[in-house]
Design a protein around this motif. Sequence first.
Motif, PDB file in Angstrom:
ATOM      1  N   GLU A  25       0.841  -1.188   0.000  1.00  0.00           N
ATOM      2  CA  GLU A  25       0.000   0.000   0.000  1.00  0.00           C
ATOM      3  C   GLU A  25       0.878   1.241   0.000  1.00  0.00           C
ATOM      4  O   GLU A  25       1.908   1.308   0.651  1.00  0.00           O
ATOM      5  N   LYS A  26       0.427   2.247  -0.724  1.00  0.00           N
ATOM      6  CA  LYS A  26       1.142   3.510  -0.740  1.00  0.00           C
ATOM      7  C   LYS A  26       0.743   4.295   0.504  1.00  0.00           C
ATOM      8  O   LYS A  26      -0.382   4.201   0.977  1.00  0.00           O
ATOM      9  N   PRO A  27       1.679   5.078   1.032  1.00  0.00           N
ATOM     10  CA  PRO A  27       1.311   5.872   2.206  1.00  0.00           C
ATOM     11  C   PRO A  27       0.278   6.929   1.820  1.00  0.00           C
ATOM     12  O   PRO A  27       0.358   7.543   0.761  1.00  0.00           O
ATOM     13  N   LYS A  28      -0.700   7.116   2.696  1.00  0.00           N
ATOM     14  CA  LYS A  28      -1.749   8.083   2.420  1.00  0.00           C
ATOM     15  C   LYS A  28      -1.226   9.484   2.686  1.00  0.00           C
ATOM     16  O   LYS A  28      -0.407   9.706   3.574  1.00  0.00           O
ATOM     17  N   LYS A  29      -1.716  10.434   1.912  1.00  0.00           N
ATOM     18  CA  LYS A  29      -1.299  11.814   2.082  1.00  0.00           C
ATOM     19  C   LYS A  29      -1.947  12.400   3.320  1.00  0.00           C
ATOM     20  O   LYS A  29      -3.108  12.142   3.612  1.00  0.00           O
TER      21      LYS A  29
END
Length: 105
Positions: A25-29
Amino acid sequence: MSSQKKVKKKVKINPVREEVPKDTEKPKKVKVTYYDDDSTIIDMSYANRKGEKREPPPKRVRTPASSKWKTFWAAFKKMLIPMFVALIILAVIFLALYGIGRCSA
């Protein structure tokens, strides 16, 4: 003899890339929160991080032109002697090299 130009071929280099699994998962902004303290951009130099305003810095005292000229001439007088020494050394080197060049010609 025929003249042939050597042509260099452009070689494309493909860098080795590491495969990243698509399951990660990409880190959330993180949403940035701005606080408005009713100040303009010009006033922001007086604001703290919490939005509280500081006291403005004291006004600068303008120094008169006469004191600036006194400071300039004091510094200039200190530079005169080293400047003349450097010019004399350069002139001696120039004349020595010029004399050697004239004698050898």
